[in-house]
Design a protein around this motif. Structure first.
Motif, mmCIF file in Angstrom:
data_model
loop_
_atom_site.group_PDB
_atom_site.id
_atom_site.type_symbol
_atom_site.label_atom_id
_atom_site.label_comp_id
_atom_site.label_asym_id
_atom_site.label_seq_id
_atom_site.Cartn_x
_atom_site.Cartn_y
_atom_site.Cartn_z
ATOM 1 N N THR A 2 0.827 -1.205 0.000
ATOM 2 C CA THR A 2 0.000 0.000 0.000
ATOM 3 C C THR A 2 0.858 1.249 0.000
ATOM 4 N N ASP A 3 1.908 1.254 0.814
ATOM 5 C CA ASP A 3 2.770 2.433 0.886
ATOM 6 C C ASP A 3 3.404 2.730 -0.466
ATOM 7 N N ASN A 4 3.864 1.704 -1.148
ATOM 8 C CA ASN A 4 4.460 1.912 -2.468
ATOM 9 C C ASN A 4 3.438 2.452 -3.449
ATOM 10 N N LEU A 5 2.218 1.922 -3.374
ATOM 11 C CA LEU A 5 1.156 2.396 -4.261
ATOM 12 C C LEU A 5 0.910 3.878 -4.042
ATOM 13 N N VAL A 6 0.787 4.282 -2.765
ATOM 14 C CA VAL A 6 0.509 5.675 -2.460
ATOM 15 C C VAL A 6 1.662 6.562 -2.884
ATOM 16 N N GLN A 7 2.903 6.147 -2.572
ATOM 17 C CA GLN A 7 4.064 6.944 -2.940
ATOM 18 C C GLN A 7 4.149 7.112 -4.457
ATOM 19 N N ASN A 8 3.970 6.047 -5.178
ATOM 20 C CA ASN A 8 4.050 6.119 -6.636
ATOM 21 C C ASN A 8 2.904 6.937 -7.214
ATOM 22 N N THR A 9 1.732 6.850 -6.594
ATOM 23 C CA THR A 9 0.565 7.521 -7.131
ATOM 24 C C THR A 9 0.618 9.027 -6.907
ATOM 25 N N THR A 10 1.094 9.457 -5.746
ATOM 26 C CA THR A 10 1.067 10.886 -5.410
ATOM 27 C C THR A 10 2.330 11.626 -5.855
ATOM 28 N N GLN A 11 3.347 10.917 -6.226
ATOM 29 C CA GLN A 11 4.597 11.567 -6.601
ATOM 30 C C GLN A 11 4.395 12.485 -7.802
ATOM 31 N N GLY A 12 4.689 13.754 -7.601
ATOM 32 C CA GLY A 12 4.620 14.709 -8.700
ATOM 33 C C GLY A 12 3.253 15.311 -8.940
ATOM 34 N N TRP A 13 2.253 15.001 -8.102
ATOM 35 C CA TRP A 13 0.945 15.575 -8.393
ATOM 36 C C TRP A 13 0.894 17.040 -8.006
ATOM 37 N N THR A 14 0.102 17.795 -8.738
ATOM 38 C CA THR A 14 -0.051 19.231 -8.541
ATOM 39 C C THR A 14 -1.504 19.486 -8.174
ATOM 40 N N THR A 15 -1.760 19.821 -6.917
ATOM 41 C CA THR A 15 -3.134 19.968 -6.456
ATOM 42 C C THR A 15 -3.502 21.430 -6.248
ATOM 43 N N ILE A 16 -4.798 21.683 -6.118
ATOM 44 C CA ILE A 16 -5.280 23.036 -5.900
ATOM 45 C C ILE A 16 -4.885 23.544 -4.519
ATOM 46 N N TYR A 17 -4.523 22.646 -3.616
ATOM 47 C CA TYR A 17 -4.118 23.044 -2.272
ATOM 48 C C TYR A 17 -2.635 23.394 -2.228
ATOM 49 N N ASP A 301 -7.801 8.083 -7.593
ATOM 50 C CA ASP A 301 -7.019 6.848 -7.534
ATOM 51 C C ASP A 301 -5.954 6.790 -8.628
ATOM 52 N N ARG A 302 -6.338 7.148 -9.829
ATOM 53 C CA ARG A 302 -5.435 7.069 -10.990
ATOM 54 C C ARG A 302 -5.356 8.439 -11.656
ATOM 55 N N TRP A 303 -5.076 9.456 -10.850
ATOM 56 C CA TRP A 303 -5.162 10.838 -11.312
ATOM 57 C C TRP A 303 -4.289 11.111 -12.535
#
Length: 318
Positions: A2-17, A301-303
């Motif tokens: 799960t940790d790897n999934l989250v790290q890989n998924t959120t890496q580099g995302w640009t959010t409105i926050y 999930d798959r942004w």
């Protein structure tokens, strides 16, 4: 895992926050309602309107697009509306209409007219996909391309309440036979538990988003409480009728669409993958894409893949 999934998924995302300066918060008077929306991207780019799904009692509007607005704004002029009864938009004048999908759909249609930037690309998720299809049916001149995301509202009568294929971990969050939420704790972890029914791995959700959900829920839940209970007091009849157009469920009109949509579904969706397949088979000429490791909120999930697929589909003929 799960940790790897989250790290890989959120890496580099640009959010409105993380980058609030890249998104404008605006208001527009639409049919007399002070309507809030978020806007980003160049005015020279093709307009794209994002239509969110049900904000059932919690009032979660355009914030749910937090990892999509800025990336999509690199290709499009993006407008994300807060529908009636959610976000920073007013509730309907007749409070008994709170949550009513056709009332919200007419408001979204009027919003697109008021923007006066059409025809627009139109993307809707869940109940927002029903609204997007409704706009495309009523005013095809306003719609350039159509994207429909994981929508039991389009696939099933009554929005799928009690329907085969809708996962019990989703339906158990409501009073039986209704979409009246039960047992929701208004805290970060309470919201995370609620959204765990609709995300593949709720640990992906940032604290800034959860805090915004708490803020909105604290504002909207007292407003929704009495009229939303009343909405369901007829045994669900009004719920079924709200999804109908000219006396038939909207899916019976899909052959009238002048633009064939892209349908996106989550392989792990609580709304049931088979329901998505059934919807696709009823829409001749549509394209269908399924994301693995994706639940109902697949755009979170798959942004990265979601943003890429939407951008490809909307620009494929350029």
């Amino acid at each position: 895992m799960t940790d790897n999934l989250v790290q890989n998924t959120t890496q580099g995302w640009t959010t409105i926050y993380d980058h609030p300066g890249k998104v404008q918060s605006k208001f527009l008077t639409v049919d007399g309602y002070r309507t809030h929306y978020r806007e980003t991207g160049s005015a020279a780019s093709h307009p794209l309107v994002l239509v969110h799904g049900a904000n059932i009692q919690v009032g979660l509007g355009s914030d749910r697009w937090f990892p999509n607005l800025i990336p999509l704004g690199e290709r499009f002029h993006v407008f994300a509306i807060d529908e009636l009864g959610g976000g920073d938009t007013e509730p309907p004048r007749d409070i008994d209409d709170i949550g009513h999908i056709r009332v919200r759909a007419e408001h979204v249609l009027a919003f697109i007219e008021a923007l006066d930037v059409g025809p627009v690309h139109l993307l809707g998720q869940s109940q927002g996909a029903w609204i997007a299809a409704y706009v495309a049916l009523r005013r095809p001149d306003l719609v350039a391309e159509l994207v429909l995301v994981d929508s039991a509202s389009l696939a099933l009568p009554g929005g799928g309440v009690g329907s085969k294929g809708v996962d019990t971990k989703y339906s158990d969050a409501f009073v039986p036979g209704t979409m009246v939420r039960s047992g929701l704790e208004m805290s970060r972890e309470g919201i995370r538990r609620w959204l765990s029914t609709m995300t593949y791995d709720a640990s992906i959700l940032p604290d800034s988003f959860l805090d915004r959900c708490v803020e909105l829920g604290t504002k909207w839940m007292p407003i929704w409480e009495k009229p939303w209970m009343k909405f369901w007091s007829d045994g669900g009849r009004r719920n079924v009728e709200q999804y109908e157009v000219d006396g038939m469920h909207i899916s019976e009109h899909m052959d009238q669409l002048t633009k064939q949509p892209l349908i996106i579904w989550g392989n792990n969706s609580v709304k049931g993958l088979d329901n998505g397949v059934s919807l696709y088979k009823r829409m001749k000429g549509a394209e269908f894409y399924v994301f693995d490791k994706a639940n109902h909120f697949l755009w979170i999930d798959r942004w990265r893949d979601f943003n890429s697929l939407v951008s490809w589909f909307l620009t494929r003929n350029d």
